[in-house]
Design a protein around this motif. Structure first.
Motif, mmCIF file in Angstrom:
data_model
loop_
_atom_site.group_PDB
_atom_site.id
_atom_site.type_symbol
_atom_site.label_atom_id
_atom_site.label_comp_id
_atom_site.label_asym_id
_atom_site.label_seq_id
_atom_site.Cartn_x
_atom_site.Cartn_y
_atom_site.Cartn_z
ATOM 1 N N ASP A 29 0.815 -1.226 0.000
ATOM 2 C CA ASP A 29 0.000 0.000 0.000
ATOM 3 C C ASP A 29 0.846 1.273 0.000
ATOM 4 N N LEU A 30 2.145 1.134 0.172
ATOM 5 C CA LEU A 30 3.058 2.282 0.192
ATOM 6 C C LEU A 30 3.931 2.346 -1.059
ATOM 7 N N VAL A 31 3.625 1.506 -2.040
ATOM 8 C CA VAL A 31 4.422 1.434 -3.266
ATOM 9 C C VAL A 31 3.559 1.836 -4.453
ATOM 10 N N LEU A 47 2.855 10.750 -1.150
ATOM 11 C CA LEU A 47 3.514 9.690 -0.390
ATOM 12 C C LEU A 47 3.283 9.858 1.112
ATOM 13 N N SER A 48 3.217 11.102 1.588
ATOM 14 C CA SER A 48 2.911 11.359 3.005
ATOM 15 C C SER A 48 1.514 10.867 3.348
ATOM 16 N N ARG A 49 0.569 11.126 2.465
ATOM 17 C CA ARG A 49 -0.805 10.653 2.688
ATOM 18 C C ARG A 49 -0.861 9.132 2.771
ATOM 19 N N ALA A 50 -0.068 8.462 1.929
ATOM 20 C CA ALA A 50 -0.038 6.999 1.962
ATOM 21 C C ALA A 50 0.505 6.504 3.305
ATOM 22 N N GLN A 55 -1.124 4.315 8.699
ATOM 23 C CA GLN A 55 -0.952 4.584 10.131
ATOM 24 C C GLN A 55 0.500 4.503 10.605
ATOM 25 N N TYR A 56 1.425 4.921 9.729
ATOM 26 C CA TYR A 56 2.837 4.970 10.123
ATOM 27 C C TYR A 56 3.269 6.365 10.543
ATOM 28 N N PHE A 97 9.048 3.492 4.784
ATOM 29 C CA PHE A 97 9.117 4.401 3.646
ATOM 30 C C PHE A 97 8.019 4.090 2.650
ATOM 31 N N ALA A 98 7.671 5.115 1.893
ATOM 32 C CA ALA A 98 6.770 4.977 0.757
ATOM 33 C C ALA A 98 7.613 5.205 -0.492
ATOM 34 N N PHE A 99 7.294 4.481 -1.534
ATOM 35 C CA PHE A 99 8.065 4.564 -2.774
ATOM 36 C C PHE A 99 7.156 4.947 -3.917
ATOM 37 N N GLY A 100 7.654 5.808 -4.794
ATOM 38 C CA GLY A 100 6.897 6.168 -5.977
ATOM 39 C C GLY A 100 7.777 6.329 -7.198
#
Length: 191
Positions: A29-31, A47-50, A55-56, A97-100
């Motif tokens: 869900d963060l990729v 990415l912040s919203r993700a 809930q991180y 981390f979130a990745f985009g």
């Protein structure tokens, strides 16, 4: 350095931390293999919203502002078009981390900044320096290899990205090389 241990996003615990890989610090869900956004602010916001939805991070706005302000002070981007915006989270021992992958290359840090296609937005605990440095070292090892960059750019699904991240173990920086030399690619372009 002696600091508290970090906990990854997933269900791993300190007891089996020697088996950690970069994949343990994110989730599907963060990729985002196709990330919309035409500028730094839009990408960091998405990415912040993700991270918040998963809930991180407790609040989007303070985290978003901290990461964005940090990037405006000194962009954390490599010569190969990978950005690593980050912010610290008080009261958390989880690193994630979130990745985009940006649909279109964006100018990072202004109209004269380098073009970026890949973004790793990192939410780091305010403490746990040792674990954070090991994480950064592993991230640098990932993006140093051209084959990995091409695989990240070609990934069509979050699962493909996660599979690649599983291949990169969490590894402390080499004792024989100064830490700055190991992490220097992240700060190669700071103007």
């Amino acid at each position: 350095m002696n600091s508290p241990a970090i906990r990854p996003c997933g269900q791993q615990t300190e007891a089996n931390s020697r088996d950690l890989s970069l994949a343990d610090f994110t989730e599907t869900d963060l990729v985002f293999p196709t990330l919309p956004g035409s500028d730094v602010a839009a990408v960091v916001q998405e990415l912040s919203r993700a991270l918040h939805r998963a809930q991180y991070i407790p609040d989007v706005l303070p985290f978003y502002h901290a990461a964005l302000n940090r990037e405006f002070l000194a962009a954390t981007v490599t010569e190969t078009g990978v950005a690593f915006p980050h912010a610290r989270i008080q009261g958390s021992d989880r690193l994630c981390f979130a990745f985009g992958h940006c649909s279109q290359a964006i100018r990072w840090g202004g109209k004269h900044g380098p073009e970026v296609r890949l973004v790793f937005l990192i939410a780091a605990p305010a403490t746990a320096v040792d674990g954070y440095l090991a994480f950064l070292n592993s991230l640098v090892q990932l993006v140093r290899r051209e084959a990995n960059l091409q695989a990240l750019l070609a990934a069509a699904t979050p699962g493909e990205v996660i599979d690649l991240l599983r291949q990169v173990p969490l590894k402390a920086p080499s004792v024989t090389a100064p830490l700055f030399d190991e992490l220097n690619p992240i700060y190669a372009v700071t103007r």
